[in-house]
Each structure stands twice: as structure tokens, then as C-alpha cells.
Design an enzyme around this catalytic site. Sequence first.
Site, PDB file in Angstrom:
ATOM      1  CG  ASP A 175      -3.367   1.114  -4.499  1.00  0.00           C
ATOM      2  OD1 ASP A 175      -3.043   0.511  -3.475  1.00  0.00           O
ATOM      3  OD2 ASP A 175      -2.555   0.925  -5.585  1.00  0.00           O
ATOM      4  CG  HIS A 206      -2.507  -2.620  -4.215  1.00  0.00           C
ATOM      5  ND1 HIS A 206      -1.641  -2.021  -4.997  1.00  0.00           N
ATOM      6  CD2 HIS A 206      -1.735  -3.987  -4.240  1.00  0.00           C
ATOM      7  CE1 HIS A 206      -0.370  -2.369  -5.023  1.00  0.00           C
ATOM      8  NE2 HIS A 206      -0.723  -3.637  -4.762  1.00  0.00           N
TER       9      HIS A 206
END
Length: 237
Positions: A175, A206
Amino acid sequence: MSLNETIPTLEGANEDGGSSFGAYVARPEGTPKAAIIVIQEIFGVNPGIRRKCDKLAADGYLAVAPDLFWRLEPGVEFDPDVEAEFQTALEMMGKFNQDAGIRDIEATIHHIRRSLGVVKVGCVGYCLGGRLAYMTAARTDIDASVGYYGVGIDGLLGEKHAIANPLMLHVPTEDGFVSRETQAAMHAGLDDHPRVTLHDYEGLDHGFATETGKRRDEAAATLADSRTAAFFADHLG
């Protein structure tokens, strides 16, 4: 954007000059088996969030996505794949009062139970909404919560003692907004919590479960969403 429900704030008329805010509601055929609040990303109640609601309604839930940016500008929706809109969304996130947002989510819970007649209420949030899902689990009486790629949860671990109902967090390991150190802190703080389950997604970034656009990873989104569906079936059924 079609916001087809009006929800009164907890405060009534307030310093922001409003006493209600809009929400997108998707209704199932027949009696809902429960309700699920869909908590927006920084991009507002955009087509992807509305599609999340529609899919939950098709699965038998009353799905409600409150417009949490209404205090800044009602009805905004952004496309994360358009750079200028992405930057505007980041600016709005910087101005967003998260505590007020949680009060609006709590107002949504109350509205669903008292006005829409559904007692069992869960929530699922993405990005900013993933963080807010954690906060909702800690600060309200929501029955079950799910957060996808929530940001900054390591800074909220001091509230974990208040999580009384089940919480599931989906954590992509690559992420770009949540460092490995943050992920390690989340595991260290939450792995032994009896109400919290974390799932890691190796190599994913993400936004992997977004409904549309460049960020989606089909296999990982399908896996995470199947886990979410089973979680809600267990805890809201």
C-alpha cells in the site's frame, strides 16, 4: 449524483449551517436481512461507491452511503483516475473533520434503526472510509465493521479497547499510503484482539477492491469481497 435519502445530524442545526445531509440508498427486494453503511473513499459518493451499495442490495441488504463531505461541499464525486480530480480529493481529505464524520455515521446508524426500521447495522469502508470503519467500531454501537486499506490506523490503536463488536481489516502489503511499519504496528496491536481479524494481501496496492478503474485487482477484490460477505453473513444474519 442522486442522493435519495436525507439524514438528520445528531446536533440538529449546527455551526456548519446544516441540520441534515444526503445519502445514496439502495434497497433490496423484500425485507432487508440487515443494513450496511458504505463509507466513501476520498472521492465522495461516486459511481464506484454507489455500485458497492447496489451489489449489497442485490445480496439482500439495505445499503446506505452517507455524503460525508457535505460540510465542505455537498454532493461531490471524483474520478481517482483523473489526476486533477485526485488532487482535489486529497485537498478535501485534508480539510475533512473526521470526528464530525463519525458523528454523521452515528447519525446514519440511528436513522437506519429508527426511521428505516432495520435494527442490525454494519459498515464497510474504503481508504479514508477504511479508517473511519475502524473509528466507527471503536466509537459507536455498530454491529459489525469492515475496513479496506484503512490509512493511519496505527495512530488509533489507543482506541482498540473500545471495539466491542467484530471488525475485519483488509491490508494490502504494498500500500503506497500505508507503510510496512504501519502494517506491522497494526498487527502487533490488533492480532490478539478477540474481535478483530486482519487479512494481508501480498503485493497488492491501495485501492485494489475498487469497483472500476486502474487500481482494481480482480482476483484480490473477489477474495476480499468473499471474506466480507461471509463476515456480514455471520455477524448480521
